[in-house]
Write a protein that holds these residues in place. Structure first.
Motif, PDB file in Angstrom:
ATOM      1  N   THR A 184       0.810  -1.221   0.000  1.00 18.09           N
ATOM      2  CA  THR A 184       0.000   0.000   0.000  1.00 18.09           C
ATOM      3  C   THR A 184       0.844   1.272   0.000  1.00 18.09           C
ATOM      4  N   GLN A 185       2.080   1.183   0.496  1.00 18.24           N
ATOM      5  CA  GLN A 185       2.941   2.370   0.550  1.00 18.24           C
ATOM      6  C   GLN A 185       4.177   2.235  -0.340  1.00 18.24           C
ATOM      7  N   LEU A 186       4.086   1.374  -1.331  1.00 25.40           N
ATOM      8  CA  LEU A 186       5.214   1.122  -2.209  1.00 25.40           C
ATOM      9  C   LEU A 186       5.754   2.399  -2.855  1.00 25.40           C
ATOM     10  N   ALA A 187       4.866   3.284  -3.227  1.00 19.46           N
ATOM     11  CA  ALA A 187       5.287   4.521  -3.894  1.00 19.46           C
ATOM     12  C   ALA A 187       6.106   5.424  -2.984  1.00 19.46           C
ATOM     13  N   SER A 188       6.096   5.175  -1.678  1.00 18.05           N
ATOM     14  CA  SER A 188       6.847   6.039  -0.755  1.00 18.05           C
ATOM     15  C   SER A 188       8.328   5.690  -0.685  1.00 18.05           C
ATOM     16  N   SER A 189       8.718   4.561  -1.270  1.00 20.61           N
ATOM     17  CA  SER A 189      10.120   4.150  -1.193  1.00 20.61           C
ATOM     18  C   SER A 189      10.616   3.626  -2.531  1.00 20.61           C
ATOM     19  N   PHE A 190      11.569   4.310  -3.081  1.00 23.17           N
ATOM     20  CA  PHE A 190      12.214   3.903  -4.320  1.00 23.17           C
ATOM     21  C   PHE A 190      12.846   2.516  -4.159  1.00 23.17           C
ATOM     22  N   PHE A 191      13.556   2.299  -3.072  1.00 22.58           N
ATOM     23  CA  PHE A 191      14.259   1.042  -2.808  1.00 22.58           C
ATOM     24  C   PHE A 191      13.318  -0.154  -2.801  1.00 22.58           C
ATOM     25  N   MET A 192      12.125   0.006  -2.228  1.00 22.92           N
ATOM     26  CA  MET A 192      11.204  -1.125  -2.096  1.00 22.92           C
ATOM     27  C   MET A 192      10.727  -1.633  -3.448  1.00 22.92           C
ATOM     28  N   HIS A 193      10.888  -0.844  -4.508  1.00 20.60           N
ATOM     29  CA  HIS A 193      10.553  -1.350  -5.842  1.00 20.60           C
ATOM     30  C   HIS A 193      11.497  -2.485  -6.246  1.00 20.60           C
ATOM     31  N   LEU A 194      12.644  -2.527  -5.640  1.00 24.64           N
ATOM     32  CA  LEU A 194      13.584  -3.620  -5.881  1.00 24.64           C
ATOM     33  C   LEU A 194      13.274  -4.816  -4.985  1.00 24.64           C
ATOM     34  N   ALA A 195      12.912  -4.559  -3.753  1.00 28.21           N
ATOM     35  CA  ALA A 195      12.726  -5.632  -2.772  1.00 28.21           C
ATOM     36  C   ALA A 195      11.340  -6.273  -2.811  1.00 28.21           C
ATOM     37  N   TRP A 196      10.317  -5.533  -3.210  1.00 26.70           N
ATOM     38  CA  TRP A 196       8.945  -6.036  -3.118  1.00 26.70           C
ATOM     39  C   TRP A 196       8.592  -6.917  -4.301  1.00 26.70           C
ATOM     40  N   ASP A 197       7.430  -7.478  -4.289  1.00 32.44           N
ATOM     41  CA  ASP A 197       6.899  -8.472  -5.208  1.00 32.44           C
ATOM     42  C   ASP A 197       7.092  -8.101  -6.683  1.00 32.44           C
ATOM     43  N   PRO A 198       7.934  -8.870  -7.413  1.00 35.28           N
ATOM     44  CA  PRO A 198       8.131  -8.564  -8.832  1.00 35.28           C
ATOM     45  C   PRO A 198       6.927  -8.944  -9.695  1.00 35.28           C
ATOM     46  N   ASP A 199       6.001  -9.734  -9.153  1.00 32.40           N
ATOM     47  CA  ASP A 199       4.810 -10.116  -9.914  1.00 32.40           C
ATOM     48  C   ASP A 199       3.693  -9.098  -9.778  1.00 32.40           C
ATOM     49  N   ARG A 200       4.025  -7.986  -9.225  1.00 38.34           N
ATOM     50  CA  ARG A 200       3.056  -6.917  -9.018  1.00 38.34           C
ATOM     51  C   ARG A 200       2.521  -6.448 -10.370  1.00 38.34           C
ATOM     52  N   PRO A 201       1.221  -6.236 -10.507  1.00 36.86           N
ATOM     53  CA  PRO A 201       0.682  -5.748 -11.791  1.00 36.86           C
ATOM     54  C   PRO A 201       1.090  -4.307 -12.039  1.00 36.86           C
ATOM     55  N   ALA A 202       0.855  -3.854 -13.227  1.00 36.76           N
ATOM     56  CA  ALA A 202       1.179  -2.462 -13.588  1.00 36.76           C
ATOM     57  C   ALA A 202       0.546  -1.505 -12.580  1.00 36.76           C
ATOM     58  N   ALA A 203       1.187  -0.376 -12.378  1.00 38.04           N
ATOM     59  CA  ALA A 203       0.717   0.609 -11.406  1.00 38.04           C
ATOM     60  C   ALA A 203      -0.664   1.116 -11.761  1.00 38.04           C
ATOM     61  N   SER A 204      -1.450   1.331 -10.731  1.00 38.09           N
ATOM     62  CA  SER A 204      -2.773   1.871 -10.941  1.00 38.09           C
ATOM     63  C   SER A 204      -2.656   3.380 -11.189  1.00 38.09           C
ATOM     64  N   PRO A 205      -3.666   4.022 -11.749  1.00 36.06           N
ATOM     65  CA  PRO A 205      -3.616   5.468 -11.993  1.00 36.06           C
ATOM     66  C   PRO A 205      -3.365   6.234 -10.709  1.00 36.06           C
ATOM     67  N   ARG A 206      -3.916   5.739  -9.569  1.00 32.33           N
ATOM     68  CA  ARG A 206      -3.724   6.402  -8.282  1.00 32.33           C
ATOM     69  C   ARG A 206      -2.235   6.421  -7.925  1.00 32.33           C
ATOM     70  N   GLU A 207      -1.522   5.297  -8.143  1.00 32.36           N
ATOM     71  CA  GLU A 207      -0.112   5.202  -7.802  1.00 32.36           C
ATOM     72  C   GLU A 207       0.745   6.083  -8.715  1.00 32.36           C
ATOM     73  N   ASN A 208       0.364   6.167  -9.995  1.00 26.99           N
ATOM     74  CA  ASN A 208       1.130   6.992 -10.927  1.00 26.99           C
ATOM     75  C   ASN A 208       1.059   8.459 -10.592  1.00 26.99           C
ATOM     76  N   SER A 209       0.023   8.890  -9.911  1.00 32.46           N
ATOM     77  CA  SER A 209      -0.121  10.317  -9.596  1.00 32.46           C
ATOM     78  C   SER A 209       0.679  10.726  -8.387  1.00 32.46           C
ATOM     79  N   SER A 210       1.255   9.771  -7.635  1.00 34.24           N
ATOM     80  CA  SER A 210       2.011  10.152  -6.430  1.00 34.24           C
ATOM     81  C   SER A 210       3.458  10.396  -6.706  1.00 34.24           C
TER      82      SER A 210
END
Length: 189
Positions: free
Chosen positions: A163-189
C-alpha cells in the motif's frame, strides 16, 4: 612514460635496488602493498602503469614501494573508493610535472580540489536522499516482521509494502516482482 603521456618523476637512484637494501629501508613488495591497502596486486601495478607511483626495482625487476609510494597509493585508493575518476586522480598526481612554477602548481591543484568538492557535494545530496529512502524502506520492511503471510501482494494485499510502495524507491527492488502495472492512483504520487 605514463599513460597520460608524461614522464614519471625521476627516482633518486636509477640503478637497481638490492632486495636487502629495500628491506632495510622499509620498502614493500607489490603483494604487501596490495594486502595493506585491501586491493589486488593488479591494481598496484595498474597505478604504476598510470604513472601514479614509481617503485624502485631490483635487477630482476621486483618492484619495491617506499612508504611515500604506499601513502600516495592509499590516497588514490581512498579517492577511487568514493567515486573520484581515475583521470582526476591522475591529474592531481601529475600536476606538479606540468607546473612551471609554484604559482602554476598551486592554482592547478586548487582548481582540481574545487571540482572535487563540487562533485562531492552533489554526491552527498544524492546519498542523503538515498539514506532517507532506505529509512522509509526499513520502516516498511519492519512492518512485515510479525506477518505470517507470504510476502506477495496476492497473499497480503493490505501489506504496508504494497500500500505504501510509492513512498520508497528502494522497495521497488525488494517487493513483489509479480506486481501488476501501477494503478492510476499510484502513478499520480
Amino acid at each position: 612514460m605514463s599513460a597520460a603521456g608524461r614522464e614519471p618523476a625521476p627516482r633518486p637512484a636509477d640503478e637497481p635496488l638490492r632486495s636487502e637494501d629495500a628491506r632495510r629501508l622499509g620498502y614493500r613488495r607489490a603483494g604487501e602493498v596490495a594486502e595493506l591497502l585491501g586491493i589486488t596486486v593488479r591494481t598496484v601495478h595498474y597505478y604504476e602503469e598510470e604513472g601514479l607511483v614509481t617503485p624502485r626495482r631490483t635487477s630482476r625487476g621486483t618492484r619495491y614501494f617506499s612508504e611515500f609510494d604506499v601513502r600516495r597509493m592509499e590516497v588514490c585508493v581512498r579517492l577511487a573508493c568514493v567515486g573520484v575518476p581515475l583521470r582526476t586522480i591522475r591529474d592531481v598526481a601529475l600536476t606538479r610535472l606540468d607546473a612551471g612554477s609554484g604559482d602554476d602548481f598551486g592554482r592547478a591543484v586548487v582548481e582540481l580540489i574545487a571540482r572535487m568538492r563540487e562533485d562531492f557535494r552533489a554526491n552527498l545530496a544524492a546519498l542523503r536522499n538515498l539514506l532517507a529512502d532506505l529509512e522509509r524502506a526499513e520502516r516498511l520492511a519492519r512492518s512485515c516482521w510479525s506477518c505470517p503471510n507470504s510476502p506477495t501482494r496476492r497473499s497480503c494485499p493490505g501489506c504496508s509494502c504494497e500500500t505504501q510502495l510509492a513512498s520508497s524507491f528502494f522497495m521497488h527492488l525488494a517487493w513483489d516482482p509479480d506486481r501488476p502495472a501501477a494503478s492510476p492512483r499510484e502513478n499520480s504520487s
